[in-house]
Design a protein around this motif. Structure first.
Motif, PDB file in Angstrom:
ATOM      1  N   PRO A  46      -3.948 -29.781  12.147  1.00 48.16           N
ATOM      2  CA  PRO A  46      -3.612 -28.443  12.659  1.00 48.16           C
ATOM      3  C   PRO A  46      -2.815 -27.611  11.649  1.00 48.16           C
ATOM      4  CG  PRO A  46      -2.429 -30.150  13.874  1.00 48.16           C
ATOM      5  CD  PRO A  46      -3.446 -30.834  13.035  1.00 48.16           C
ATOM      6  N   LEU A  47      -1.948 -28.271  10.895  1.00 48.13           N
ATOM      7  CA  LEU A  47      -1.157 -27.541   9.905  1.00 48.13           C
ATOM      8  C   LEU A  47      -2.073 -26.818   8.915  1.00 48.13           C
ATOM      9  CD1 LEU A  47       1.807 -27.115   8.966  1.00 48.13           C
ATOM     10  CD2 LEU A  47       1.430 -28.938   7.313  1.00 48.13           C
ATOM     11  N   MET A  48      -3.081 -27.521   8.436  1.00 49.10           N
ATOM     12  CA  MET A  48      -4.007 -26.924   7.468  1.00 49.10           C
ATOM     13  C   MET A  48      -4.873 -25.852   8.126  1.00 49.10           C
ATOM     14  SD  MET A  48      -5.178 -30.408   5.720  1.00 49.10           S
ATOM     15  CE  MET A  48      -4.475 -31.110   4.296  1.00 49.10           C
ATOM     16  N   LEU A  49      -5.413 -26.185   9.319  1.00 52.54           N
ATOM     17  CA  LEU A  49      -6.284 -25.233  10.013  1.00 52.54           C
ATOM     18  C   LEU A  49      -5.545 -23.939  10.321  1.00 52.54           C
ATOM     19  CD1 LEU A  49      -8.211 -27.497  12.552  1.00 52.54           C
ATOM     20  CD2 LEU A  49      -9.110 -26.378  10.516  1.00 52.54           C
ATOM     21  N   PHE A  50      -4.296 -24.081  10.832  1.00 52.84           N
ATOM     22  CA  PHE A  50      -3.541 -22.899  11.209  1.00 52.84           C
ATOM     23  C   PHE A  50      -3.140 -22.096   9.971  1.00 52.84           C
ATOM     24  CE2 PHE A  50      -1.913 -25.349  15.147  1.00 52.84           C
ATOM     25  CZ  PHE A  50      -3.202 -25.357  15.634  1.00 52.84           C
ATOM     26  N   GLY A  51      -2.870 -22.799   8.885  1.00 54.82           N
ATOM     27  CA  GLY A  51      -2.549 -22.122   7.626  1.00 54.82           C
ATOM     28  C   GLY A  51      -3.663 -21.175   7.234  1.00 54.82           C
ATOM     29  N   ILE A  52      -4.902 -21.677   7.330  1.00 56.76           N
ATOM     30  CA  ILE A  52      -6.062 -20.852   6.983  1.00 56.76           C
ATOM     31  C   ILE A  52      -6.168 -19.661   7.923  1.00 56.76           C
ATOM     32  CG2 ILE A  52      -8.592 -20.801   6.867  1.00 56.76           C
ATOM     33  CD1 ILE A  52      -8.435 -23.766   6.033  1.00 56.76           C
ATOM     34  N   MET A  53      -6.096 -19.951   9.243  1.00 52.18           N
ATOM     35  CA  MET A  53      -6.218 -18.879  10.229  1.00 52.18           C
ATOM     36  C   MET A  53      -5.146 -17.814  10.016  1.00 52.18           C
ATOM     37  SD  MET A  53      -7.023 -20.464  13.923  1.00 52.18           S
ATOM     38  CE  MET A  53      -7.732 -22.060  14.023  1.00 52.18           C
ATOM     39  N   PHE A  54      -3.926 -18.284   9.807  1.00 48.30           N
ATOM     40  CA  PHE A  54      -2.792 -17.380   9.646  1.00 48.30           C
ATOM     41  C   PHE A  54      -3.054 -16.391   8.513  1.00 48.30           C
ATOM     42  CE2 PHE A  54       1.589 -16.249   8.479  1.00 48.30           C
ATOM     43  CZ  PHE A  54       2.107 -15.995   9.738  1.00 48.30           C
ATOM     44  N   ILE A  55      -3.520 -16.932   7.398  1.00 42.86           N
ATOM     45  CA  ILE A  55      -3.797 -16.077   6.246  1.00 42.86           C
ATOM     46  C   ILE A  55      -4.923 -15.096   6.562  1.00 42.86           C
ATOM     47  CG2 ILE A  55      -4.664 -16.076   3.875  1.00 42.86           C
ATOM     48  CD1 ILE A  55      -3.185 -18.845   3.625  1.00 42.86           C
ATOM     49  N   PHE A  57      -6.038 -13.975   9.501  1.00 46.06           N
ATOM     50  CA  PHE A  57      -5.704 -12.967  10.503  1.00 46.06           C
ATOM     51  C   PHE A  57      -4.750 -11.912   9.960  1.00 46.06           C
ATOM     52  CE2 PHE A  57      -6.639 -16.435  13.704  1.00 46.06           C
ATOM     53  CZ  PHE A  57      -7.907 -15.961  13.929  1.00 46.06           C
ATOM     54  N   VAL A  58      -3.746 -12.377   9.216  1.00 41.54           N
ATOM     55  CA  VAL A  58      -2.720 -11.444   8.777  1.00 41.54           C
ATOM     56  C   VAL A  58      -3.204 -10.560   7.633  1.00 41.54           C
ATOM     57  CG1 VAL A  58      -0.421 -11.272   7.744  1.00 41.54           C
ATOM     58  CG2 VAL A  58      -0.853 -12.883   9.606  1.00 41.54           C
ATOM     59  N   HIS A  59      -3.956 -11.181   6.700  1.00 44.72           N
ATOM     60  CA  HIS A  59      -4.285 -10.433   5.496  1.00 44.72           C
ATOM     61  C   HIS A  59      -5.671  -9.822   5.467  1.00 44.72           C
ATOM     62  CE1 HIS A  59      -0.515 -11.382   3.569  1.00 44.72           C
ATOM     63  NE2 HIS A  59      -0.656 -12.631   4.007  1.00 44.72           N
ATOM     64  N   PHE A  60      -6.633 -10.432   6.225  1.00 43.43           N
ATOM     65  CA  PHE A  60      -7.997  -9.909   6.133  1.00 43.43           C
ATOM     66  C   PHE A  60      -8.418  -9.193   7.399  1.00 43.43           C
ATOM     67  CE2 PHE A  60      -7.729 -13.480   3.169  1.00 43.43           C
ATOM     68  CZ  PHE A  60      -8.013 -12.804   1.991  1.00 43.43           C
ATOM     69  N   LEU A  61      -8.512  -9.945   8.517  1.00 46.22           N
ATOM     70  CA  LEU A  61      -8.872  -9.287   9.764  1.00 46.22           C
ATOM     71  C   LEU A  61      -7.590  -8.655  10.276  1.00 46.22           C
ATOM     72  CD1 LEU A  61     -10.766 -12.260  11.373  1.00 46.22           C
ATOM     73  CD2 LEU A  61     -11.784 -10.293  10.252  1.00 46.22           C
ATOM     74  N   ARG A  62      -7.591  -7.372  10.445  1.00 47.62           N
ATOM     75  CA  ARG A  62      -6.308  -6.800  10.839  1.00 47.62           C
ATOM     76  C   ARG A  62      -6.299  -6.525  12.343  1.00 47.62           C
ATOM     77  NH1 ARG A  62      -2.873  -4.326   7.581  1.00 47.62           N
ATOM     78  NH2 ARG A  62      -2.455  -5.881   6.023  1.00 47.62           N
ATOM     79  N   PHE A  63      -6.556  -7.626  13.132  1.00 52.03           N
ATOM     80  CA  PHE A  63      -6.446  -7.545  14.592  1.00 52.03           C
ATOM     81  C   PHE A  63      -4.995  -7.286  14.946  1.00 52.03           C
ATOM     82  CE2 PHE A  63     -10.133 -10.689  15.273  1.00 52.03           C
ATOM     83  CZ  PHE A  63     -11.029  -9.649  15.371  1.00 52.03           C
ATOM     84  N   GLY A  64      -4.787  -6.471  15.947  1.00 51.11           N
ATOM     85  CA  GLY A  64      -3.436  -6.303  16.485  1.00 51.11           C
ATOM     86  C   GLY A  64      -2.443  -5.756  15.486  1.00 51.11           C
TER      87      GLY A  64
END
Lengths: 276, 400
Positions: A46-55, A57-64
Motif C-alpha cells: 500500500p505504501l508504494m501504491l499510495f505513493g504513486i496515486m498521491f503523485i 492525483f496531486v500533480h497530474f489529475l487536478r481533481f478537487g
C-alpha cells in the motif's frame, strides 16, 4: 439436535471464537507464502501504491483543486472502497469456497463469512496505517472528531458483513450473483463521491448531490473522511439535506439489509451442506 | 440396557430425509428463468427419498456398525448424525460431543506445516488450542511423524498425510466418534497398530464409536452392535454377526433366472440370439451355515445342433482366484438343457464364492456364451463352528 443459530451469544462462544481466529490466521499466513519479505508486503505494497496515486492525483489529475487535503481524502476513500469490495467479495465466496468443509464437518456456517470479511478488515487496518502516514505528511490537523472515525469504520464493516451474508447465501444457489455483484460494485463506485468531491456535483445539480448521499456507502464514507480530514473540507449529508428522514435513509438501509440478510441466511444455512 | 436415558449416546427417531434432485442443473439465474418460463413455477425436481423413517438407539460405550450397500443411505444417515444435514422430519438426540470423520484430513492445507494443520483441523472439529495441545503429542506419536511436523504438508508422502489425518481422527477426545470407511490406511505395520487401537477402544466404555464400513471382518471384529440399512430403511439391528451375514446375503442376492432373459433384440452380456439363456441356479440358501454340499444347476437354451461343452469355475471372492474348474462332456441338441453338479462345500472354510460358466463350441473351441455377473451364482459359507483361516477345512492326514 439444534441447528446452530446466529445468536450473538453463539457468535462469541469460545469454540466459535477459536475457529474464527484459526481461519483468519491461516488466511493471513497463506497470503504471503513463499515471498522473501513476507508480512512486510502488507505494509510495503500500500505504501508504494499510495505513493504513486498521491503523485498522480496531486500533480497530474487536478481533481478537487481548491479543496484542502483532497488527495489524502481521496486516498482514504479508495482504501475504504477497497475494503468494501474485498469484504463483500470474499464474504460472498466464503460458503462456496469452503464447500468441501461444509459437506464434511458441522460447524457454524456464518464463521466462514465473518472470517472472509475479517481478512479484509485486517487489510484495511494496515492500509489505514499508511494513509495516516500520508496525512501527517500532508499536514492534516486531527481534531477531536477523529475519535469518531473508528465508529464509522465499524458501521461500514457491519454493512459490508450484512451484504456479504446475503450474497454468500444467494451465491450457493445462483452463481450469477458473482457477476451481477461485480457490475453493481462498478456502478456504486461511480455513484459514490470517491474520486470526485461532492462539491463538483453540487455545482452541477444540488438534487443529484443530495441523492448521492442517500446511499449508505456515500454517507458513511463522507462522514468517515470528515472526521479525519476536517468537516470544513468534506461535505456530509447533514450539510445539504435538511429533511431528517432523508438523513436517516442510509442508516435505515443498513438496518434493513441486516434484517433481510440475517433472516435469509438463517433460513438457508441448514441446506448449505447439500446444495453447495 | 436396563436403566434409562443417561446411557443413550444417540437416539434416532423416525428419521426422514429426501433430496431434491433437479432434472437439469439450474446453477444459473438465466437457466432457472428459462425453465420457469417454460414450465411455470413448477420446477423439474425429482424427490429422492433417501431415508424412510429410521429409528434406533446407540448406547454409550457402543462400537456401533452401520452397513449397507452403496446408495442404501448410510452416508446420509451418518451426515445427519454428524449434524451436517438437517432431517426433514424425525429427531436425533445426541448426548455428548460428536467428532465426525466423514473424510480424513478435511481442511488440510498443503501450504501449512503438519503442526499447523493439526491445530486447524482441531479447531474445525471444535477443539480449542489448549485441548489440542493436550492431544498433540499423542497424535504425532501415533502417526510416527515426530520429525516431520514442522515441514509443509505438501512435502509429505500421501501415506504420511493419511497417517496424520487418521491419527487426529482416532486420538480426538470426543465422546462420540463417527468414522466413515476410513480403516484401510497406511502400511501393514500401521494397520496392525490401528487394529490394536480399535480393540482397545471397543472395551473402553467411555467412548462411543459409529463405524460405517463395507468390511464385514471389521464389523465382526470391533462392533458390539450393528445395523443394516437397505433402501433407506432399517433392515436389521442387533448382533454384528447376524447383521454381517444378512449384509453378505443382501449382496449375493441372486436374481431369479427368468428375469434376465430379455424378450427380443438386446441380450445381456454373454448371451446372444444363438444362446438366449444361460445361468446357474441353486435351491440351496445363499449362505450355507451347515455341513451340506452345494447342488447347483447350469441352465442354457441353444437354438442349433452343433456340439458344445460347458465349463465352469468356482472363484474365491475374497482371495480372488479360481479354486476349481472343470468342463462337461460334449452336449448337442437344440432347446433348453440343465446340467446338475454337486460341489463339496463342506470341505471348505468360511468364505464367499462365485460360480461362473462358459459355453464353447466343441470343434473350434470358440466361446459362444458366458454367464455375466447376474447369471453367475454367488454363495457364502458361514459355519459358526469354523473360524480358521485358509481355504480348506481339513486336508491331508498326519503320517505316523
Amino acid at each position: 439436535m439444534k441447528p446452530e443459530l446466529m445468536k450473538l451469544s453463539n457468535i462469541f462462544s469460545r469454540k466459535n471464537r477459536i475457529l474464527l481466529r484459526e481461519l483468519v490466521i491461516t488466511d493471513f499466513k497463506l497470503r504471503y507464502q513463499g515471498s522473501v519479505l513476507g508480512y512486510l508486503w502488507s505494509l510495503l505494497k500500500p505504501l508504494m501504491l499510495f505513493g504513486i496515486m498521491f503523485i498522480v492525483f496531486v500533480h497530474f489529475l487536478r481533481f478537487g483543486v481548491g479543496i484542502p487535503h483532497f488527495a489524502v481524502s481521496l486516498l482514504l476513500g479508495i482504501v475504504l472502497w477497497t475494503f468494501f469490495t474485498e469484504a463483500t467479495g470474499q464474504g460472498m465466496q466464503a460458503i462456496v469456497e469452503r464447500g468441501d468443509l461444509i459437506r464434511k464437518i458441522n460447524f457454524p456456517k456464518y464463521i466462514v463469512v465473518i472470517s472472509g470479511t475479517l481478512s479484509a478488515l485486517i487489510n484495511l487496518c494496515l492500509n489505514l496505517l499508511i494513509v495516516f502516514v500520508f496525512m501527517l505528511f500532508d499536514g492534516v490537523d486531527f481534531g477531536w472528531s477523529a475519535l469518531l472515525f473508528p465508529a464509522y469504520v465499524a458501521l461500514i464493516f457491519i454493512f459490508a458483513l450484512a451484504v456479504a451474508f446475503l450474497l454468500s447465501a444467494v451465491y450457493v444457489k445462483y452463481r450469477d450473483v458473482g457477476h451481477i455483484w461485480d457490475v453493481v460494485l462498478q456502478g456504486l463506485f461511480y455513484a459514490t463521491p470517491i474520486i470526485y468531491p461532492v462539491q463538483t456535483v453540487m455545482a452541477f445539480n444540488l438534487v443529484a448531490a443530495q441523492s448521492l448521499l442517500l446511499s449508505p456507502i456515500a454517507a458513511l464514507f463522507q462522514n468517515a473522511r470528515a472526521s479525519l480530514v476536517g468537516h470544513d473540507n468534506v461535505i456530509v449529508n447533514t450539510d445539504i439535506i435538511s429533511n431528517p428522514w432523508l438523513i436517516a435513509v442510509p442508516y435505515l438501509v443498513i438496518v434493513l439489509t441486516i434484517i433481510i440478510s440475517t433472516v435469509y441466511f438463517r433460513k438457508n444455512q441448514r441446506y448449505f451442506a447439500e446444495r453447495v | 440396557m436396563s436403566n434409562s436415558k443417561s446411557n443413550t449416546a444417540i437416539s434416532v427417531k423416525d428419521l426422514h430425509k429426501s433430496f431434491k434432485l433437479p432434472h437439469e442443473q439450474n446453477s444459473g439465474l438465466k437457466q432457472s428463468l428459462v425453465s420457469m418460463l417454460r414450465k411455470g413455477f413448477k420446477r423439474g425436481y425429482e424427490n429422492q427419498h433417501v431415508l424412510k423413517g429410521i429409528s434406533f438407539d446407540i448406547q454409550k460405550g457402543d462400537f456401533f456398525g452401520i452397513v449397507g450397500r452403496n446408495g442404501s443411505g448410510k452416508s446420509t444417515l451418518l451426515k445427519l448424525l454428524a449434524g451436517i444435514y438437517t432431517p426433514d422430519s424425525g429427531r436425533i438426540d445426541v448426548d455428548g460431543t460428536v467428532v465426525p470423520f466423514i473424510e480424513l484430513g478435511v481442511g488440510f492445507n498443503p501450504d501449512l506445516t503438519g503442526r499447523e494443520n493439526v491445530f486447524l483441523n482441531g479447531a474445525l472439529l471444535g477443539f480449542s488450542r489448549d485441548e489440542m495441545q493436550l492431544m498433540y503429542d499423542d497424535i504425532v506419536a501415533f502417526a510416527e511423524l515426530e520429525r516431520f511436523m514442522d515441514q509443509k504438508l505438501k512435502n509429505y508422502s500421501s501415506g504420511m498425510q493419511v497417517r496424520l489425518a487418521f491419527s487426529i481422527a482416532i486420538k480426538a477426545q470426543g465422546d462420540i466418534l463417527i468414522l466413515d470407511e476410513v480403516l484401510a490406511v497406511g502400511d501393514e505395520a500401521f494397520q496392525r497398530k490401528c487394529n490394536k487401537f480399535f480393540e482397545q477402544i471397543k472395551s473402553d466404555k467411555s467412548k462411543t464409536v459409529i463405524l460405517v464400513t463395507h468390511s464385514m471382518d471389521a464389523v465382526r471384529k470391533y462392533c458390539n452392535r450393528a445395523v443394516l440399512i437397505e433402501n433407506g430403511a432399517l433392515a436389521s439391528i442387533g448382533a454384528p454377526d447376524e447383521v454381517a451375514n444378512l449384509y453378505v446375503e443382501d449382496n449375493l442376492s441372486n436374481r431369479s433366472a427368468s428375469s434376465t432373459v430379455k424378450s427380443e433384440g438386446s441380450y445381456p452380456a454373454g448371451l446372444s440370439d444363438r444362446v438366449g439363456e444361460f445361468n446357474i441356479t441353486s435351491k440351496a440358501p445363499g449362505i450355507i451355515t451347515d455341513g451340506r454340499d452345494l447342488i447347483f444347476e447350469i441352465n442354457y437354451r441353444i437354438n442349433d445342433d452343433k456340439p458344445i461343452y460347458i465349463a465352469f469355475s468356482i472363484v474365491d471372492l475374497n482371495r480372488s482366484g479360481s479354486i476349481f474348474d472343470v468342463r462337461s462332456a460334449t452336449q448337442s441338441g437344440r432347446g433348453r438343457h440343465t446340467l446338475k453338479y454337486k460341489f463339496p462345500v463342506s470341505e471348505f472354510n468360511n468364505g464367499d464364492f462365485m460360480i461362473t460358466a462358459v459355453l464353447d463350441e466343441e470343434e473350434t473351441g470358440r466361446r459362444i456364451a458366458f454367464t455375466n455377473d447376474q447369471n453367475s451364482y454367488k454363495f457364502a459359507k458361514r459355519e459358526s463352528a469354523n473360524h480358521n483361516g485358509g481355504l480348506l477345512k481339513s486336508c491331508g492326514d498326519w503320517m505316523i
